[in-house]
Each structure stands twice: as structure tokens, then as C-alpha cells.
Design an enzyme around this catalytic site. Structure first.
Site, PDB file in Angstrom:
ATOM      1  N   TYR A 143      29.894  42.244  44.457  1.00 38.17           N
ATOM      2  CA  TYR A 143      30.678  41.582  43.412  1.00 38.17           C
ATOM      3  C   TYR A 143      29.917  40.369  42.899  1.00 38.17           C
ATOM      4  O   TYR A 143      29.193  39.699  43.646  1.00 38.17           O
ATOM      5  CB  TYR A 143      32.027  41.126  43.951  1.00 38.17           C
ATOM      6  CG  TYR A 143      33.058  42.221  44.078  1.00 38.17           C
ATOM      7  CD1 TYR A 143      33.910  42.537  43.013  1.00 38.17           C
ATOM      8  CD2 TYR A 143      33.198  42.936  45.263  1.00 38.17           C
ATOM      9  CE1 TYR A 143      34.859  43.542  43.131  1.00 38.17           C
ATOM     10  CE2 TYR A 143      34.144  43.941  45.390  1.00 38.17           C
ATOM     11  CZ  TYR A 143      34.975  44.232  44.322  1.00 38.17           C
ATOM     12  OH  TYR A 143      35.913  45.240  44.441  1.00 38.17           O
TER      13      TYR A 143
ATOM     14  N   ASP B 165      42.528  43.622  39.975  1.00 41.25           N
ATOM     15  CA  ASP B 165      43.585  42.954  39.217  1.00 41.25           C
ATOM     16  C   ASP B 165      43.312  43.038  37.724  1.00 41.25           C
ATOM     17  O   ASP B 165      42.177  43.240  37.284  1.00 41.25           O
ATOM     18  CB  ASP B 165      43.659  41.475  39.614  1.00 41.25           C
ATOM     19  CG  ASP B 165      44.104  41.295  41.052  1.00 41.25           C
ATOM     20  OD1 ASP B 165      44.837  42.152  41.552  1.00 41.25           O
ATOM     21  OD2 ASP B 165      43.707  40.282  41.661  1.00 41.25           O
TER      22      ASP B 165
END
Length: 207
Positions: free
Chosen positions: A73, A15
Site C-alpha cells: 500500500y 473503504d
């Protein structure tokens, strides 16, 4: 540099507002250029907020996304009482006091192979929602709390929803020991909110 527009393939889709400490791409060119020279040449043309740190030749059927074994992540939460303007675009400012040791214990429920349908954006049209998480931890360095997770793949917004769910646990909106049942329910409404994008970093891609 390459005298024509190349077909560049990336290892992940993210995103707007999300960062990458490491991101891998592949490109196919007929130019006879050594990998180390490609690094220097690419960095000459790239904007200053992007840098190529390495380059190597791979088989022609290599795909940076589908050949990936796992990804790690990191989500950064600034847990100070007063916002830090320098971290505005690089960490989520969360004012509630975080008990990182408690959240680290609760986060272990993410480990293993699960159907993570409840941790996926409703905008996603992916059919296979089963993923394997092989490492997860929550820890603090000063006023910054880190959530790190590694798995064989992640659904759209999955890590941000995992973080939002842990913050719900921190606030008592999800009770101690309930995370496993939240995952098993596959119900998006039982999980937490989607944490903002600016705290999320793709930190490692393993092949």
C-alpha cells in the site's frame, strides 16, 4: 459481454475514497476467449476510470484474496502550505511540516510479526490480528510525502491508522522510540487517528 452475470471475486476490500493502482479479480466463464481478447473486450464496457491491464488463466481453485502472498500500500500526503485542489480526492492535505527522515526511522518499528489489534477499526470482527510487515518506508518527493508498506495482510483501516500514528509522532503526541510499545500494547487508544481515505492506494498485489 459474457452473456450472464458472473461470480467475480476480488483481492481486497476497501473503504469509499480509497484507490487502487493494481487490483486483481477472478471470474469463471465457460466462454472460449483468449486472455488478451478478454482485456480488450472488458475495457470496451468498463467506465473510463477503470482499466483492465492484463488477464491470464489460473487453476479453478485460485482465489485472488486467499492466494495472495503479500500486498503493498502507498499513502500520499500533500505537505504544502496551501491546498492543491487537483489533489483533493487523491492525497491528504496535511499542513504540519513533516520530517520524513525522522518518520522513516520511527516507522521501522512496524517491521516484523506483531499483533496489530491496536491498529484495527473497532468495526472489524476479525479474530486473527497478527500480521507480518516485511517492508516500510517514508520518503518525500517535492511537497508530497509517501508512506509505503508491504505485508502478508492488513486489518480493516490498518494502513490508515499506521499513517495517523506516524503523524502523531511527527506532532510529538507520541514520543521518539515509543512506537514499539504502542504496537505491543494492542490498545487502539494509544495509536493515532485514522488518516482520511483519499490518500490510500493499493499499489501492488503479489502472488
Amino acid at each position: 459481454m459474457f452473456s450472464s452475470r458472473l461470480d467475480v471475486k476480488g483481492c481486497s476490500r476497501t473503504d469509499s475514497g480509497v484507490h487502487a493502482g493494481e487490483y486483481c479479480v477472478s471470474l469463471d466463464t465457460d466462454m472460449n476467449i483468449e486472455p488478451e481478447n478478454a482485456v480488450l473486450a472488458l475495457n470496451t464496457y468498463l467506465p473510463e476510470d477503470i482499466a483492465v491491464i492484463g488477464c491470464k488463466e489460473v487453476p479453478t481453485d485460485f482465489h485472488p484474496r486467499y492466494n495472495c502472498k503479500s500486498k503493498r500500500y502507498t499513502y500520499k500526503i500533500y505537505n504544502g502550505k496551501i491546498r492543491n485542489p487537483f489533489l483533493r480526492n487523491y492525497a491528504y492535505h496535511y499542513r504540519w511540516k513533516i520530517d520524513e527522515e525522522y518518520l522513516n526511522r520511527e516507522a521501522q518499528a512496524f517491521l516484523g510479526t506483531h499483533d496489530f489489534s491496536g491498529f484495527c477499526s473497532i468495526k472489524s470482527d476479525v479474530e486473527d490480528t497478527v500480521r507480518t510487515i516485511n517492508d516500510v518506508k517514508v520518503y518525500r518527493e517535492g511537497d508530497t510525502v509517501f508512506f509505503e508498506v508491504e505485508g502478508d495482510g492488513f486489518l480493516y483501516n490498518m494502513v490508515r491508522i499506521m499513517v495517523g500514528t506516524l503523524l502523531f509522532i511527527n506532532e510529538g503526541k507520541i514520543k521518539e522510540g515509543e512506537l514499539a510499545s504502542v504496537i505491543d500494547s494492542k490498545d487502539r487508544k494509544r495509536a493515532g487517528k485514522t488518516a482520511p481515505p483519499q490518500g490510500l492506494y493499493l499499489s501492488k498485489v503479489n502472488y
